[in-house]
Motif scaffolding. Structure first.
Motif, PDB file in Angstrom:
ATOM      1  N   ARG A 263       0.763  -0.982   0.009  1.00  0.00           N
ATOM      2  CA  ARG A 263       0.064  -0.042   0.058  1.00  0.00           C
ATOM      3  C   ARG A 263       0.882   1.313   0.033  1.00  0.00           C
ATOM      4  O   ARG A 263       1.787   1.377   0.873  1.00  0.00           O
ATOM      5  CB  ARG A 263      -0.866  -0.131   1.063  1.00  0.00           C
ATOM      6  CG  ARG A 263      -2.153  -0.954   1.225  1.00  0.00           C
ATOM      7  CD  ARG A 263      -2.961  -0.809   2.357  1.00  0.00           C
ATOM      8  NE  ARG A 263      -3.506   0.348   2.754  1.00  0.00           N
ATOM      9  CZ  ARG A 263      -4.142   0.569   3.835  1.00  0.00           C
ATOM     10  NH1 ARG A 263      -4.813  -0.362   4.315  1.00  0.00           N
ATOM     11  NH2 ARG A 263      -4.573   1.921   3.924  1.00  0.00           N
ATOM     12  N   PRO A 264       0.890   2.017  -1.086  1.00  0.00           N
ATOM     13  CA  PRO A 264       1.515   3.392  -1.161  1.00  0.00           C
ATOM     14  C   PRO A 264       1.474   4.191   0.105  1.00  0.00           C
ATOM     15  O   PRO A 264       2.131   4.984   0.581  1.00  0.00           O
ATOM     16  CB  PRO A 264       1.053   4.260  -2.478  1.00  0.00           C
ATOM     17  CG  PRO A 264       0.612   2.699  -2.969  1.00  0.00           C
ATOM     18  CD  PRO A 264       0.035   2.070  -2.094  1.00  0.00           C
ATOM     19  N   ASP A 265       0.369   4.349   0.688  1.00  0.00           N
ATOM     20  CA  ASP A 265      -0.173   5.138   2.012  1.00  0.00           C
ATOM     21  C   ASP A 265       0.849   4.623   3.117  1.00  0.00           C
ATOM     22  O   ASP A 265       1.336   5.693   3.406  1.00  0.00           O
ATOM     23  CB  ASP A 265      -1.487   5.412   2.135  1.00  0.00           C
ATOM     24  CG  ASP A 265      -2.207   4.047   2.440  1.00  0.00           C
ATOM     25  OD1 ASP A 265      -1.645   2.915   2.009  1.00  0.00           O
ATOM     26  OD2 ASP A 265      -3.382   4.228   2.838  1.00  0.00           O
ATOM     27  N   LEU A 266       0.740   3.348   3.355  1.00  0.00           N
ATOM     28  CA  LEU A 266       1.454   2.857   4.394  1.00  0.00           C
ATOM     29  C   LEU A 266       3.146   2.856   4.065  1.00  0.00           C
ATOM     30  O   LEU A 266       3.948   3.185   5.226  1.00  0.00           O
ATOM     31  CB  LEU A 266       1.185   1.511   4.704  1.00  0.00           C
ATOM     32  CG  LEU A 266      -0.419   1.333   5.274  1.00  0.00           C
ATOM     33  CD1 LEU A 266      -0.600  -0.038   5.352  1.00  0.00           C
ATOM     34  CD2 LEU A 266      -0.580   2.459   6.592  1.00  0.00           C
ATOM     35  N   ARG A 267       3.420   2.614   3.006  1.00  0.00           N
ATOM     36  CA  ARG A 267       4.909   2.723   2.295  1.00  0.00           C
ATOM     37  C   ARG A 267       5.312   4.216   2.775  1.00  0.00           C
ATOM     38  O   ARG A 267       6.519   4.557   3.164  1.00  0.00           O
ATOM     39  CB  ARG A 267       5.046   2.402   0.939  1.00  0.00           C
ATOM     40  CG  ARG A 267       4.849   1.108   0.688  1.00  0.00           C
ATOM     41  CD  ARG A 267       4.690   0.693  -0.641  1.00  0.00           C
ATOM     42  NE  ARG A 267       6.075   0.581  -1.354  1.00  0.00           N
ATOM     43  CZ  ARG A 267       6.998  -0.253  -1.446  1.00  0.00           C
ATOM     44  NH1 ARG A 267       6.740  -1.282  -0.820  1.00  0.00           N
ATOM     45  NH2 ARG A 267       7.782   0.109  -2.299  1.00  0.00           N
ATOM     46  N   LEU A 268       4.373   5.244   2.423  1.00  0.00           N
ATOM     47  CA  LEU A 268       4.715   6.570   2.706  1.00  0.00           C
ATOM     48  C   LEU A 268       4.864   6.945   4.118  1.00  0.00           C
ATOM     49  O   LEU A 268       5.900   7.616   4.578  1.00  0.00           O
ATOM     50  CB  LEU A 268       3.928   7.708   2.031  1.00  0.00           C
ATOM     51  CG  LEU A 268       4.358   9.000   2.268  1.00  0.00           C
ATOM     52  CD1 LEU A 268       5.469   9.310   1.404  1.00  0.00           C
ATOM     53  CD2 LEU A 268       3.191   9.973   1.676  1.00  0.00           C
ATOM     54  N   VAL A 269       3.993   6.372   5.005  1.00  0.00           N
ATOM     55  CA  VAL A 269       4.145   6.452   6.577  1.00  0.00           C
ATOM     56  C   VAL A 269       5.303   6.036   6.972  1.00  0.00           C
ATOM     57  O   VAL A 269       5.981   6.718   7.648  1.00  0.00           O
ATOM     58  CB  VAL A 269       2.808   5.830   7.071  1.00  0.00           C
ATOM     59  CG1 VAL A 269       3.009   5.703   8.805  1.00  0.00           C
ATOM     60  CG2 VAL A 269       1.679   6.654   6.800  1.00  0.00           C
ATOM     61  N   ASN A 270       5.706   4.926   6.701  1.00  0.00           N
ATOM     62  CA  ASN A 270       6.834   4.157   7.046  1.00  0.00           C
ATOM     63  C   ASN A 270       8.279   5.097   6.631  1.00  0.00           C
ATOM     64  O   ASN A 270       9.203   5.187   7.361  1.00  0.00           O
ATOM     65  CB  ASN A 270       7.154   2.733   6.918  1.00  0.00           C
ATOM     66  CG  ASN A 270       6.340   1.790   7.716  1.00  0.00           C
ATOM     67  OD1 ASN A 270       5.588   2.323   8.695  1.00  0.00           O
ATOM     68  ND2 ASN A 270       6.735   0.563   7.738  1.00  0.00           N
ATOM     69  N   ALA A 271       8.225   5.441   5.443  1.00  0.00           N
ATOM     70  CA  ALA A 271       9.471   6.188   5.016  1.00  0.00           C
ATOM     71  C   ALA A 271       9.562   7.383   5.568  1.00  0.00           C
ATOM     72  O   ALA A 271      10.746   7.772   5.874  1.00  0.00           O
ATOM     73  CB  ALA A 271       9.250   6.600   3.340  1.00  0.00           C
ATOM     74  N   VAL A 272       8.681   8.270   5.755  1.00  0.00           N
ATOM     75  CA  VAL A 272       8.667   9.447   6.622  1.00  0.00           C
ATOM     76  C   VAL A 272       9.047   9.092   7.975  1.00  0.00           C
ATOM     77  O   VAL A 272       9.891   9.820   8.279  1.00  0.00           O
ATOM     78  CB  VAL A 272       7.388  10.265   6.525  1.00  0.00           C
ATOM     79  CG1 VAL A 272       7.220  11.381   7.407  1.00  0.00           C
ATOM     80  CG2 VAL A 272       7.177  10.447   5.114  1.00  0.00           C
TER      81      VAL A 272
ATOM     82  N   ARG B  55      -6.396  10.980  -0.013  1.00  0.00           N
ATOM     83  CA  ARG B  55      -7.811  11.055  -0.239  1.00  0.00           C
ATOM     84  C   ARG B  55      -8.503  10.491   0.700  1.00  0.00           C
ATOM     85  O   ARG B  55      -9.514  11.129   1.422  1.00  0.00           O
ATOM     86  CB  ARG B  55      -8.390  10.283  -1.519  1.00  0.00           C
ATOM     87  CG  ARG B  55      -7.928  10.869  -2.686  1.00  0.00           C
ATOM     88  CD  ARG B  55      -8.582  10.235  -3.712  1.00  0.00           C
ATOM     89  NE  ARG B  55      -8.337  10.822  -5.096  1.00  0.00           N
ATOM     90  CZ  ARG B  55      -9.095  11.695  -5.778  1.00  0.00           C
ATOM     91  NH1 ARG B  55     -10.095  12.293  -5.112  1.00  0.00           N
ATOM     92  NH2 ARG B  55      -8.770  12.283  -6.821  1.00  0.00           N
ATOM     93  N   LYS B  56      -7.898   9.376   1.610  1.00  0.00           N
ATOM     94  CA  LYS B  56      -8.426   8.882   2.707  1.00  0.00           C
ATOM     95  C   LYS B  56      -7.211   8.496   3.794  1.00  0.00           C
ATOM     96  O   LYS B  56      -6.409   7.631   3.105  1.00  0.00           O
ATOM     97  CB  LYS B  56      -9.192   7.558   2.473  1.00  0.00           C
ATOM     98  CG  LYS B  56      -9.885   6.904   3.534  1.00  0.00           C
ATOM     99  CD  LYS B  56     -10.736   5.601   3.138  1.00  0.00           C
ATOM    100  CE  LYS B  56     -11.493   5.241   4.425  1.00  0.00           C
ATOM    101  NZ  LYS B  56     -12.217   3.913   4.018  1.00  0.00           N
ATOM    102  N   ARG B  57      -7.102   9.203   4.654  1.00  0.00           N
ATOM    103  CA  ARG B  57      -6.087   8.619   5.714  1.00  0.00           C
ATOM    104  C   ARG B  57      -5.977   6.973   6.013  1.00  0.00           C
ATOM    105  O   ARG B  57      -6.892   6.471   6.341  1.00  0.00           O
ATOM    106  CB  ARG B  57      -6.085   9.517   6.805  1.00  0.00           C
ATOM    107  CG  ARG B  57      -5.763  11.056   6.504  1.00  0.00           C
ATOM    108  CD  ARG B  57      -5.407  11.836   7.799  1.00  0.00           C
ATOM    109  NE  ARG B  57      -5.198  13.118   7.233  1.00  0.00           N
ATOM    110  CZ  ARG B  57      -4.300  14.178   7.986  1.00  0.00           C
ATOM    111  NH1 ARG B  57      -3.799  13.752   9.087  1.00  0.00           N
ATOM    112  NH2 ARG B  57      -3.983  15.159   7.317  1.00  0.00           N
ATOM    113  N   PRO B  58      -4.767   6.469   6.361  1.00  0.00           N
ATOM    114  CA  PRO B  58      -4.919   5.259   6.791  1.00  0.00           C
ATOM    115  C   PRO B  58      -5.351   5.327   8.209  1.00  0.00           C
ATOM    116  O   PRO B  58      -5.190   6.074   9.018  1.00  0.00           O
ATOM    117  CB  PRO B  58      -3.514   4.890   6.755  1.00  0.00           C
ATOM    118  CG  PRO B  58      -2.837   6.028   5.992  1.00  0.00           C
ATOM    119  CD  PRO B  58      -3.482   7.089   5.938  1.00  0.00           C
TER     120      PRO B  58
END
Length: 215
Positions: A87-96, A201-204
């Motif tokens: 999931r790109p949103d969770l990947r971004l969360v972890n990267a940040v 669009r929709k936060r995890p």
């Protein structure tokens, strides 16, 4: 090197040689230009010729520390992204989160980034290549999020660069021993800012984000 799951969130003492440990403190306190080689030698209890036996010159010492900083950040970000799944949103969360934790826990190493003008062109090029790898990774995450309809960022590459610039600036002001926020609290706030920046669009859900953090 195989590391256990979640290792990217764990921070112990830096494993530096006495010379590099002394140099890191000196560069952090005085900057590259303001740190004479004899001061590094004095801090470690060696002579200048003895220091030159291990490193060609002051830039050689500085370059070794920059390599330590980039290597530490690189493996942490890559492991964090991999553990987040597809999931790109969770990947971004972890990267940040990985980048912020590095900036907060490795404050002295992160501060070296603001002294890179003192590197020779060859060394600066090698550092820029390592930094580019992380930029490409974050750009791909943002692009995937846009493609899947999770993000609304119109320019993924520029958005990724803006995010990385924002995160890099933490090294200019954050002091782990004198601030109101712990590294974990700081990471949580910057994750929220990053999600807003990409126009998620929709936060995890909080549960999904916790699962990404504990994967």
């Amino acid at each position: 090197m195989t590391r256990p799951a979640g290792a990217w969130r764990e921070y112990g003492p830096l494993e530096l040689t006495p010379i590099l440990a002394a140099a890191l403190e000196a560069f952090y306190e005085q900057g590259f230009h303001g740190t004479p080689v004899r001061d590094i030698a004095r801090r470690v209890g060696q002579t200048v010729p003895a220091l030159y036996y291990h490193h060609e010159n002051k830039e050689g010492v500085f370059t070794a520390l920059v390599e330590e900083a980039t290597s530490d950040l690189d493996w942490r970000v890559r492991q964090a992204v991999e553990e987040a799944g597809d999931r790109p949103d969770l990947r971004l969360v972890n990267a940040v989160e990985a980048i912020v934790l590095h900036m907060a826990h490795r404050t002295r190493l992160a501060a070296l980034d603001f002294e890179l003008r003192h590197l020779s062109p060859a060394n600066r090029k090698r550092y820029a290549a390592r930094r580019k790898e992380i930029e490409v990774l974050v750009t791909r995450i943002v692009s995937d999020g846009v493609a899947e309809g999770l993000f609304v960022a119109k320019r993924p590459a520029e958005t990724a660069r803006a995010l990385l610039g924002m995160l890099q600036s933490i090294g200019r002001w954050y002091h782990p021993d004198g601030g109101p926020l712990s590294p974990d609290e700081l990471a949580e706030r910057y994750v929220d800012i990053a999600l807003m920046t990409v126009g998620v669009r929709k936060r995890p859900a909080a549960r999904a984000r916790r699962r990404a953090r504990s994967a």
